[in-house]
Design an enzyme around this catalytic site. Structure first.
Site, PDB file in Angstrom:
ATOM      1  CB  ALA A   7       7.361   7.335 -12.004  1.00 17.98           C
ATOM      2  CD  GLU A   8       4.637   2.287  -9.303  1.00 12.40           C
ATOM      3  OE1 GLU A   8       3.682   1.866  -8.631  1.00 12.40           O
ATOM      4  OE2 GLU A   8       5.626   1.584  -9.569  1.00 12.40           O
ATOM      5  CG  MET A  32      -1.563  -8.166  -6.281  1.00 11.80           C
ATOM      6  SD  MET A  32      -0.563  -7.459  -7.602  1.00 11.80           S
ATOM      7  CE  MET A  32       0.091  -8.982  -8.293  1.00 11.80           C
ATOM      8  CD  GLU A  60     -13.120  -4.218 -22.942  1.00 15.81           C
ATOM      9  OE1 GLU A  60     -13.371  -3.352 -22.075  1.00 15.81           O
ATOM     10  OE2 GLU A  60     -13.270  -4.030 -24.159  1.00 15.81           O
ATOM     11  CE  LYS A  74      12.848   8.620  -2.518  1.00 17.22           C
ATOM     12  NZ  LYS A  74      14.257   8.688  -2.252  1.00 17.22           N
ATOM     13  CG  HIS A  96       1.759  -1.117 -15.920  1.00 15.86           C
ATOM     14  ND1 HIS A  96       1.574  -2.420 -15.513  1.00 15.86           N
ATOM     15  CD2 HIS A  96       2.793  -1.131 -16.794  1.00 15.86           C
ATOM     16  CE1 HIS A  96       2.467  -3.183 -16.130  1.00 15.86           C
ATOM     17  NE2 HIS A  96       3.214  -2.423 -16.909  1.00 15.86           N
ATOM     18  N   GLY A 155       0.770  -1.233   0.000  1.00 13.27           N
ATOM     19  CA  GLY A 155       0.000   0.000   0.000  1.00 13.27           C
ATOM     20  C   GLY A 155       0.801   1.283   0.000  1.00 13.27           C
ATOM     21  CG  LEU A 184     -11.396  -5.537 -11.242  1.00 14.70           C
ATOM     22  CD1 LEU A 184     -11.294  -4.027 -11.091  1.00 14.70           C
ATOM     23  CD2 LEU A 184     -12.292  -6.139 -10.163  1.00 14.70           C
TER      24      LEU A 184
HETATM   25  C1  GRF Z   1       3.299  -1.030  -7.643  1.00 12.18           C
HETATM   26  O1  GRF Z   1       4.499  -1.312  -8.286  1.00 12.18           O
HETATM   27  C2  GRF Z   1       2.230  -0.792  -8.670  1.00 12.18           C
HETATM   28  O2  GRF Z   1       2.673  -0.223  -9.850  1.00 12.18           O
HETATM   29  C3  GRF Z   1       1.774  -2.176  -8.955  1.00 12.18           C
HETATM   30  O3  GRF Z   1       1.858  -2.855  -7.702  1.00 12.18           O
HETATM   31  C4  GRF Z   1       2.780  -2.206  -6.853  1.00 12.18           C
HETATM   32  C5  GRF Z   1       2.020  -1.816  -5.622  1.00 12.18           C
HETATM   33  O4  GRF Z   1       2.756  -1.468  -4.529  1.00 12.18           O
HETATM   34  N1  GRF Z   1       0.530  -2.188  -9.652  1.00 12.18           N
HETATM   35  P1  GRF Z   1       2.043  -0.857  -3.246  1.00 12.18           P
HETATM   36  O5  GRF Z   1       1.095  -1.912  -2.680  1.00 12.18           O
HETATM   37  O6  GRF Z   1       1.300   0.393  -3.627  1.00 12.18           O
HETATM   38  O7  GRF Z   1       3.150  -0.576  -2.293  1.00 12.18           O
END
Ligand code: GRF
Length: 202
Positions: free
Chosen positions: A181-182, A92, A149, A179, A111, A13, A95
């Site tokens: 990008a996401e 994970m 889908e 760190k 992603h 998370g 859907l």
């Molecule tokens: C991340 O790498 C995200 O891109 C992928 O799963 C990972 C999730 O990590 N879909 P977290 O649970 O947010 O720490």
């Protein structure tokens, strides 16, 4: 009224945490995280939700006989809580098309690559970064996209690139992509979509 958001998680998370921090800093101007749904009862993400005083519920696939039952349970939680937007943050489970069509342009996902590279079915976790390294690309990154889908196939909302270093292995690259990008683009994209949904209601 702000767009009511549910965040779907399965693991650590850290992306949920980035969203919580963004909200705490007053940057999620048009949305409110009101629910966290975990597919895993022992996900650390649930503790993060509790610390932030956000309601959470676990819907475990193994307790459901079919995908349909799993999704029906999720939908009833979403409806009970008046959810208008879903953020997949390390969720994970895939859907079904029935589910994604029901929430068209209302579900976003992060992603850890620059789509359309290193994405699609089976491309998750460390595998994405291992593939980027073995292909030898010099730049990777993350993408936030709408969910339809097709796995990782929906419209792109935001992308951010990250340079690959000669010293990288899959683990170090995964950490840097998260760190740099996401954790940056997922909250920003969430605000953008929450704003668009809020405008539509006017
Ligand atoms: C991340 O790498 C995200 O891109 C992928 O799963 C990972 C999730 O990590 N879909 P977290 O649970 O947010 O720490």
């Amino acid at each position: 009224m702000k767009t009511r958001i549910a965040v779907f998680v399965s693991g650590g998370g850290t992306n949920l945490q980035a969203l919580i921090d963004f909200q705490r800093d007053g940057k999620l101007k048009d949305g409110e995280i009101v629910l966290v749904i975990s597919s895993n009862p022992s996900a650390y993400a649930l503790e993060r939700a509790a610390k932030a005083d956000i309601k959470s519920v676990t819907v475990a696939k193994k307790d459901c006989a079919t995908q349909q039952e799993f999704e029906e349970k999720i939908i009833s939680e979403l409806e009970e809580n008046g959810i208008e937007m879903i953020v997949l943050a390390g969720f994970m489970s895939i859907l079904s098309a029935d589910f994604t069509r029901r929430y068209e342009d209302r579900i976003i996902n992060v992603h850890p690559s620059l789509i359309p590279s290193f994405c699609g079915k089976g491309m998750y976790g460390l595998r994405v970064h291992e593939s980027a390294l073995s292909y030898g690309v010099k730049v990777t990154g993350a993408t936030v996209h709408f969910v339809n889908e097709i796995p990782d196939g929906g419209k792109i909302i935001l992308q951010k690139s990250v340079r690959i270093l000669q010293s990288d292995n899959a683990e170090s690259l995964q950490k840097r992509v998260m760190k740099l990008a996401e954790w940056d683009i997922l909250p920003r994209a969430t605000q953008m979509v929450a704003k668009a949904i809020r405008m539509e209601k006017r």
